[in-house]
Write a protein that holds these residues in place. Sequence first.
Motif, mmCIF file in Angstrom:
data_model
loop_
_atom_site.group_PDB
_atom_site.id
_atom_site.type_symbol
_atom_site.label_atom_id
_atom_site.label_comp_id
_atom_site.label_asym_id
_atom_site.label_seq_id
_atom_site.Cartn_x
_atom_site.Cartn_y
_atom_site.Cartn_z
ATOM 1 N N SER A 133 10.243 7.337 10.396
ATOM 2 C CA SER A 133 10.413 6.556 9.173
ATOM 3 C C SER A 133 10.048 5.100 9.455
ATOM 4 C CB SER A 133 11.860 6.652 8.667
ATOM 5 O OG SER A 133 12.735 6.086 9.613
ATOM 6 N N VAL A 134 9.843 4.380 8.378
ATOM 7 C CA VAL A 134 9.581 2.951 8.490
ATOM 8 C C VAL A 134 10.647 2.239 7.659
ATOM 9 C CG1 VAL A 134 7.921 1.101 8.122
ATOM 10 C CG2 VAL A 134 7.113 3.406 8.679
ATOM 11 N N LEU A 135 11.418 1.394 8.323
ATOM 12 C CA LEU A 135 12.432 0.620 7.607
ATOM 13 C C LEU A 135 11.783 -0.662 7.105
ATOM 14 C CD1 LEU A 135 15.533 1.094 9.910
ATOM 15 C CD2 LEU A 135 15.140 2.080 7.644
ATOM 16 N N VAL A 136 11.988 -0.915 5.817
ATOM 17 C CA VAL A 136 11.256 -1.998 5.168
ATOM 18 C C VAL A 136 12.240 -3.000 4.582
ATOM 19 C CG1 VAL A 136 9.590 -2.562 3.375
ATOM 20 C CG2 VAL A 136 9.399 -0.401 4.609
ATOM 21 N N ARG A 137 11.892 -4.282 4.712
ATOM 22 C CA ARG A 137 12.724 -5.318 4.113
ATOM 23 C C ARG A 137 11.849 -6.342 3.419
ATOM 24 N NH1 ARG A 137 16.333 -9.640 7.276
ATOM 25 N NH2 ARG A 137 17.466 -10.480 5.482
ATOM 26 N N GLY A 138 12.339 -6.822 2.314
ATOM 27 C CA GLY A 138 11.610 -7.872 1.614
ATOM 28 C C GLY A 138 12.600 -8.685 0.813
ATOM 29 N N GLU A 139 12.205 -9.915 0.471
ATOM 30 C CA GLU A 139 13.101 -10.812 -0.254
ATOM 31 C C GLU A 139 13.487 -10.233 -1.609
ATOM 32 O OE1 GLU A 139 14.625 -13.531 0.846
ATOM 33 O OE2 GLU A 139 13.709 -12.935 2.756
ATOM 34 N N ASP A 140 12.499 -9.620 -2.264
ATOM 35 C CA ASP A 140 12.737 -9.098 -3.615
ATOM 36 C C ASP A 140 12.663 -7.571 -3.579
ATOM 37 O OD1 ASP A 140 12.761 -8.320 -6.184
ATOM 38 O OD2 ASP A 140 10.964 -9.446 -6.807
ATOM 39 N N PRO A 141 13.810 -6.917 -3.530
ATOM 40 C CA PRO A 141 13.807 -5.447 -3.399
ATOM 41 C C PRO A 141 13.026 -4.764 -4.503
ATOM 42 C CG PRO A 141 16.012 -6.339 -3.080
ATOM 43 C CD PRO A 141 15.145 -7.476 -3.551
ATOM 44 N N LEU B 78 1.906 -5.522 3.004
ATOM 45 C CA LEU B 78 2.194 -5.634 1.571
ATOM 46 C C LEU B 78 2.814 -7.003 1.294
ATOM 47 C CD1 LEU B 78 3.777 -2.119 0.831
ATOM 48 C CD2 LEU B 78 1.538 -2.942 0.086
ATOM 49 N N PRO B 79 2.440 -7.635 0.171
ATOM 50 C CA PRO B 79 2.882 -9.016 -0.084
ATOM 51 C C PRO B 79 4.411 -9.151 -0.155
ATOM 52 C CG PRO B 79 1.771 -8.047 -1.999
ATOM 53 C CD PRO B 79 1.510 -7.135 -0.846
ATOM 54 N N SER B 80 5.076 -8.144 -0.704
ATOM 55 C CA SER B 80 6.518 -8.284 -0.894
ATOM 56 C C SER B 80 7.306 -8.003 0.384
ATOM 57 C CB SER B 80 6.974 -7.311 -1.990
ATOM 58 O OG SER B 80 6.722 -5.985 -1.568
ATOM 59 N N VAL B 81 6.668 -7.433 1.384
ATOM 60 C CA VAL B 81 7.393 -6.970 2.563
ATOM 61 C C VAL B 81 7.430 -8.052 3.631
ATOM 62 C CG1 VAL B 81 7.325 -5.330 4.481
ATOM 63 C CG2 VAL B 81 6.910 -4.546 2.132
ATOM 64 N N SER B 82 8.623 -8.341 4.118
ATOM 65 C CA SER B 82 8.725 -9.328 5.186
ATOM 66 C C SER B 82 8.840 -8.659 6.550
ATOM 67 C CB SER B 82 9.951 -10.227 4.950
ATOM 68 O OG SER B 82 11.127 -9.451 4.940
ATOM 69 N N THR C 293 15.819 -2.825 2.944
ATOM 70 C CA THR C 293 16.031 -2.530 1.537
ATOM 71 C C THR C 293 15.388 -1.211 1.122
ATOM 72 O OG1 THR C 293 14.114 -3.892 1.075
ATOM 73 C CG2 THR C 293 16.264 -4.918 0.822
ATOM 74 N N ALA C 294 14.478 -0.715 1.955
ATOM 75 C CA ALA C 294 13.843 0.554 1.608
ATOM 76 C C ALA C 294 13.395 1.241 2.888
ATOM 77 C CB ALA C 294 12.639 0.333 0.695
#
Lengths: 264, 840
Positions: free
Chosen positions: B672-680, B550-554, B528-529
Amino acid sequence: MSTGPTLRAPVQQADRGPDVAVRLDSVSKVFRRGGEVRALDGVSLSVPRGAFLAVMGRSGSGKSTLLHVAAGLDVPSSGSVWIGGTEVSRLRETPRTRFRRDRVGFVFQAYNLVPSLTIEENITLPLRLAGANLDRAWVGTLVERTGLVDLLRRLPGELSGGQQQRVAIARALAPRPAVVFADEPTGALDLATGQGVLGLLREMVSDYGQTVVMVTHDPVAAASAHDTVVMADGRIREVLRAPDVEVLADQRRPPEPHTVGAHR
Amino acid sequence: MRHRLPHRASEVLAIVTAVLIGSVLASLCLVLLETGLRSPVPPQRLGSIDLVVGGEQSVPRAEDLDIALPEHVGVPTHLIREVANVPGVTAAAGDVSFPAAVSDGAGGFQPAPDPRRAGHGWDSLLGEIDLVGQAPRGAHDVVLDEMTAAAAGVSVGERVEVALGGEPRTMHLSGVVDRAGTTDNSGAASGVPGTILVSDDLARTLSPLAADTVDLITASTEPGSDPAVVADRVQQAVGPELVVSSGADLGSAERPAAAVTAGMLVLLVLSAGGVVVLLVGFITGGAVSVLAANRARELALLRAVGATPAQVRSLLARHASTVVLASSATGVAAGYGLAWWSQDALVGLGILVIGQEVSWSPWPALATVLLLWGVMQVAARAASWRVSTLPATTAVIETQSEPRAGGPLRTRAGAVLLVLALGTALAPLVTRTEAAIIGAASGALLAGIGVVLAAPAVVRRGAGWLAPRQRSVSGWLAVRNSGSFAVRTGGALAVLAVAVGLTVTQVFTTTTLSSVAAHEARASTIATAQVTADPVGGVPEGLVEEIARLPSVSAAVPVLRTSGVRTTSDGTQALTGAEPEQILAVGPGADEVLDLGVVDGTLTDLAGDTVAVATSLGWPHGIQVGDTLPLALADGTRVEPTVVATYRHGFGFGTVVASRDLVPAAAGPVDSVLVRGEDPGAVERDLSALVASHPGLETSDPLARAGTATQDPTVWISLGASVVLFGYLLLGVANRLVATTLRRRREWQLLESLGATHGQLWAMVAAETGLIALGATAAGLVISLVPMSLVALGFLGTPWPQGPLWVVAAIVLVVTATAAVATLVPTRHLLRARGALVLP
């Protein structure tokens, strides 16, 4: 103002009668190309309907210019040209083209057939350009008289010179013109073939009353015509009535012994 | 017989423009070719160094050019001492680089060409540099070049904000170098920006290299010693595996990537050069054949008066060649000017490295003039071949009319080529490889030749069908003319069709490729980011873990872009025909941020010495899960990873996705770092907070850097080239149309004598031009859009071509306008030049 000798019918200078097909009135044509050249110098001439007139003269005598001006291909510098009852020398380019297309036929030395069109299409092309109705019976007659029946689907390139000139004659006659102008029609043909073409022209004159004006330097060709106008230096030097070949050949003789008559 | 033909303005103009533009293009290509082959890479930092020892920066490839490696292969550290001990060497040091950037004094960092390798150790310069202040000794000392220091707003002795290894730090500016290593007297290359020098101990810890390896060894020689002799001794000391450079070779040793881009330039020029030579031959040949057709009668008459066929041919060749010299000289001058002007653009596109210049020599000029002279000689002789070999009497008669139609053999050959082209166009339906797209595009060229061959017959048939359907006599004449002079009409039509077809193909291949890439990237990015740190040379390792916590990042997966080439299993040479592949090196958990469309295997196995391979690479080469894939990486490291997965989306992410463990360079900061989380939304908030506290860090949409095709600088160059060639082709067609129109004076006089009005002639010419433009557009679009639609169908599942329609409209408009201007202007000229209407 006439400069040539006075003549009687059938070929006369500046006759105003109703049976006149072509009439030139004191026509002069001056070219200005690096000096003034007076190609026609006050020529007056009238050609009656149904006449077969030959115009002879050496190169540069003005005979070709006479033909171009008389046919409305070119306009005179002064004087007037009438075909039938129309003064063509006063028409502007487009109406003159239309008039020529409807009332004047041409036969050229180089046949000038459109190479991309079949014989049949070549014969009917002037009618198409004019948007005129095709007189099938008349065209059929022409095709038959000119011996082209079996060649209608051919292209000009596949025909002999004599055959091509017959196509050109059929094309010139197809719109039933007031007059047909022929410019050295046998110039590119051998003697026998040329005689055939001249015979055809003469038949058209005698059988259908077609008026024909033919420019030629060939006394044999001129002898096929009724009368012959002899040109020199832009003027009509003489008019010969039904002359024989010897008389005509004399006309060609150059005034200076060392001058050789140039051919095309 | 030294007969001369008088020159006529219109003919000469046609030949002159063809030669002029041809020589501009040819000389430009040749200058750039020479540049790619020979232009020295100027040294930057190491300009004052006497000798440099580096690795072998290429991988041999069977039956082809060696493949240049873009990154330093490296030299064993222990050799530094041995080099230093060589008689004649006064000092030697190891050179390593690390990511570094300097503050711009306003919260950001100064832009640099390659922040990833901007930092170096001080010792590598061996003290041979003008230093103001002190050399960096302590762990907090840094030396900058004058420009960089000035841009940061600091002077010697002050504190300066920098980023080393991606981490912001405050350093002490111990000194400033005013020339960044270049000591040449001209001073032209002084002040290479972005020089960042620290103590060797610090450089060593910041470098991603292992301790036993350095990028290069630098050495200075005793004053008065013969550098060549010392270099030989050094070579013996280090062994034949390594390369000792000095003098003009220093630059390429310092910047191995320059060799890669130079090779790219050579390839570009060679691929464009073939088309240029073809077109030059085609268009100058066309101009000459128009000349020959115009002069056919004169030439035939010469034959009739006793000239031999060879004399007639060389007469025309001489006549045409007289204009070559002057116009090609002018063209060459313009070509050189253009090359000079393109220098900066090439640097900007990354084709030339900074400081590299276009090579100048007289050879391109000489070769261009010779080429055009040769083309002209051949073309003139070929064009006059027929009229010169006819019997003299036939020649005069034959020249009265043009040749009429192509033979059945020609038509059949054209049909065969068209069928073959359709075959190549179907390839993308069967195989999803880039080669299939390129194949479909090359099929358009094949189809173009097919159209050229088949056009006369098609025109003739089409005209036969159209003629009876014409209402006006002008239209009818136009159709009959077009059909009867099928070779003339077909020729103009086919060349215009080829112009349309090739240009549309070129544009649409590019747009389709990038559209496919974007489509696949969109389809397969589930991140997502994305976090990047381009200005400071990469995201440091520590941050990856911080992001992951980070808490939002899965999932947070580090990504590094590099390249590699497939080698034989013993690694000694690259495979025949192998080209460098894009490699995406990813950390663990790649399957949580990327959905590559896995066909076989699984991305969860992507760890250690493993790779995943796109089917576009795997399918043609029979690479399957479980196989090993021997590779030479960008720094020459030979690896033999196991293939753990194959995937479909090769266009979006490159053909090889490797485990990060495979790539040694990945020890440093990542791209780069590809980031995913439940709540974008929450991810974005968390990342924004992180970015705010870490200068140089940026967060963006993960698709922002996805499409790789559009970033390729060669795309723009080849697009530009095809526009230029399109113009050149149109010029050729216009020349031909003008000439053939002017030749129709007699035909029109005849029609006029038969009663055709000017209006009817105008209408006829307009209809003929319309037919040509219409036919050319139709044929051109068929040969280009059919293959492009099939590509779109095969790759995207949509049966229409991917690309801007306005390009098609513009091309059609330009082609139609060219055809119209090139016929109607000479028509007006002919119809206006009205003297007596005299026919011979």
